[in-house]
Write a protein that holds these residues in place. Structure first.
Motif, PDB file in Angstrom:
ATOM      1  N   GLN A 142      41.055  26.702  37.951  1.00 23.43           N
ATOM      2  CA  GLN A 142      40.062  27.712  37.570  1.00 23.43           C
ATOM      3  C   GLN A 142      40.493  29.105  38.003  1.00 23.43           C
ATOM      4  O   GLN A 142      40.336  30.077  37.253  1.00 23.43           O
ATOM      5  CB  GLN A 142      38.714  27.341  38.191  1.00 23.43           C
ATOM      6  N   ALA A 143      41.008  29.225  39.214  1.00 25.32           N
ATOM      7  CA  ALA A 143      41.318  30.543  39.760  1.00 25.32           C
ATOM      8  C   ALA A 143      42.342  31.298  38.924  1.00 25.32           C
ATOM      9  O   ALA A 143      42.331  32.536  38.878  1.00 25.32           O
ATOM     10  CB  ALA A 143      41.811  30.399  41.201  1.00 25.32           C
ATOM     11  N   ALA A 144      43.232  30.582  38.267  1.00 32.21           N
ATOM     12  CA  ALA A 144      44.286  31.245  37.502  1.00 32.21           C
ATOM     13  C   ALA A 144      43.738  32.025  36.313  1.00 32.21           C
ATOM     14  O   ALA A 144      44.315  33.046  35.918  1.00 32.21           O
ATOM     15  CB  ALA A 144      45.311  30.215  37.022  1.00 32.21           C
ATOM     16  N   PHE A 145      42.628  31.590  35.734  1.00 34.90           N
ATOM     17  CA  PHE A 145      42.090  32.242  34.540  1.00 34.90           C
ATOM     18  C   PHE A 145      41.665  33.683  34.810  1.00 34.90           C
ATOM     19  O   PHE A 145      42.159  34.610  34.160  1.00 34.90           O
ATOM     20  CB  PHE A 145      40.929  31.432  33.969  1.00 34.90           C
ATOM     21  N   PRO A 146      40.749  33.943  35.740  1.00 33.56           N
ATOM     22  CA  PRO A 146      40.336  35.336  35.954  1.00 33.56           C
ATOM     23  C   PRO A 146      41.444  36.212  36.529  1.00 33.56           C
ATOM     24  O   PRO A 146      41.484  37.417  36.262  1.00 33.56           O
ATOM     25  CB  PRO A 146      39.160  35.212  36.931  1.00 33.56           C
ATOM     26  N   LEU A 147      42.333  35.628  37.315  1.00 35.44           N
ATOM     27  CA  LEU A 147      43.412  36.423  37.899  1.00 35.44           C
ATOM     28  C   LEU A 147      44.333  36.987  36.819  1.00 35.44           C
ATOM     29  O   LEU A 147      44.768  38.142  36.907  1.00 35.44           O
ATOM     30  CB  LEU A 147      44.229  35.573  38.874  1.00 35.44           C
ATOM     31  N   THR A 148      44.623  36.206  35.804  1.00 34.20           N
ATOM     32  CA  THR A 148      45.643  36.598  34.829  1.00 34.20           C
ATOM     33  C   THR A 148      45.091  37.087  33.496  1.00 34.20           C
ATOM     34  O   THR A 148      45.829  37.685  32.712  1.00 34.20           O
ATOM     35  CB  THR A 148      46.588  35.406  34.561  1.00 34.20           C
ATOM     36  N   ASN A 149      43.820  36.823  33.214  1.00 36.41           N
ATOM     37  CA  ASN A 149      43.241  37.257  31.945  1.00 36.41           C
ATOM     38  C   ASN A 149      43.328  38.777  31.829  1.00 36.41           C
ATOM     39  O   ASN A 149      42.920  39.509  32.739  1.00 36.41           O
ATOM     40  CB  ASN A 149      41.787  36.800  31.853  1.00 36.41           C
TER      41      ASN A 149
END
Length: 377
Positions: A142-149
């Motif tokens: 989950q954490a990867a989505f907001p970090l890289t979007n």
């Protein structure tokens, strides 16, 4: 209260930042029991009321540790993880608002708005599918989505890694948490997940009532009964039908429903992830804990006030092929097509919902921004 409310305690890691260059002194002043000479970090005991249950999964390759949680907490508030060092996870998840942001849609690092409202981060330990559409099976992914979007924090993980490696602060903390002072994207995600698993909300009036140490008012009891009951006009039982989706002590179930917001959809919800037509317009059933703090409501933040939410379920359910069966032809009147709650009943329900506010959760210093303490020393 300590008998039943088991909020995990972490040593006073803010107590010093005077000798960052000296590893032993750093850990002395930060209050962390783990030193670089030890092989393993210190286990972190997740504490919660027994009625929450232990039905959760923590990945075997990311056990929760004091060092990992502290690192994740720092990263949660770290703006270096965003493009232009402009925002952090906190920007969309404020502790005082139960880790929401009070906006229908949040602004990303590029100034554009997200497509869905920021969800509360309370009690993520028990969630099995994350985001409004359930696309992520664990907190690490989950954490990867907001970090890289590009419309959220907007920065490749490789750039975040490079930024953190250049600091004096982070390499020693990564070594303490994961055994190596080499910052990696995998360890960034794991540390964030560890911290987020500790965000347990379990000290509301409702929890105290369940523990036998709070006596609800007559209005709160009426609201609780309406919340829990399904309408049965033949038996003269009035209810709001809430518990089908928000039942249980944690006030959510691992379900995705079309709750009648639209008959024509601008956002197809879970269907975008599963490609299944029956998921059109379905979204996650969120927890109602701290609901009085987390406006605006729904996946797109269309309702500014809790009264509008109750009005929706009472009077404005829209028909569509995927409408939840829990919302079809449910009424407090015989042969009724709408819920038909009275204004007084809606007020009683709001009184009960207010019992779900957890002031301990929104003020717990163990969830606050540790960078503020470091800067003051």
């Amino acid at each position: 209260m300590k008998r039943w409310f088991k909020q995990a305690k972490f040593e006073k890691h803010q107590s010093g930042w005077l000798f960052i260059g000296l590893v032993a002194s750093f850990f002395l002043f930060c209050g962390l029991t783990q030193s670089f000479e030890n092989d393993k970090p210190t286990p972190y005991t997740l504490r919660y009321p027994a009625n929450f249950g232990a039905r959760y999964t923590i990945p075997a390759d990311n056990p929760t540790t004091k060092e990992g949680v502290y690192l994740g907490r720092l990263l949660f508030y770290e703006k270096k993880l965003s493009a232009g060092n402009s925002i952090s996870c906190e920007s969309c998840h404020l502790q005082k608002l139960a880790f929401t942001d009070g906006k229908a849609l949040s602004a990303g690092a590029d100034g554009s708005l997200t497509t869905r409202s920021s969800m509360s981060l309370a009690n993520l330990l028990w969630v099995r599918n994350f985001f409004w559409d359930g696309r992520s099976p664990n907190l690490e992914q989950q954490a990867a989505f907001p970090l890289t979007n590009v419309h959220e924090m907007g920065q490749p993980l490789e750039e975040s890694v490079a930024k953190l490696r250049q600091t004096a602060l982070y390499p020693p903390l990564f070594k303490a948490a994961f055994g190596s002072d080499i910052v990696t994207s995998d360890h960034i995600l794991k540390a964030l997940a560890q911290f987020e698993r500790t965000l347990i909300s379990a000290d509301s009036k409702y929890d105290r009532y369940l523990a036998g140490i709070y006596q609800p008012t007559a209005q709160e009891i009426r609201g609780m009964e309406l919340f829990q009951n399904a309408p049965n006009p033949q038996k003269q039982i009035r209810g709001a039908n809430c518990e089908h989706c928000h039942g249980g002590v944690k006030t959510f179930k691992e379900l995705f429903h079309n709750n009648g917001l639209d008959s024509i959809f601008n956002d197809n919800g879970r269907e975008n992830f599963t490609n299944q037509p029956e998921d059109k317009g379905r979204f996650r059933v969120p927890t109602l804990r701290n609901i009085m703090l987390t406006a605006p409501y729904m996946h797109d933040g269309r309702f500014q006030h809790i009264e509008q939410v109750l009005d929706h379920y009472n009077e404005h359910i829209r028909e569509s092929e995927t409408l939840s069966s829990f919302l079809k032809d449910v009424s407090n009147e015989i042969n009724g097509k709408k819920l038909m709650l009275t204004q007084n009943e809606k007020t009683d329900i709001i009184s009960f919902l207010s019992m779900l506010t957890d002031s301990t959760f929104i003020t717990n210093p163990e969830f606050s921004n540790p960078h503020l303490t470091l800067k003051s020393q």
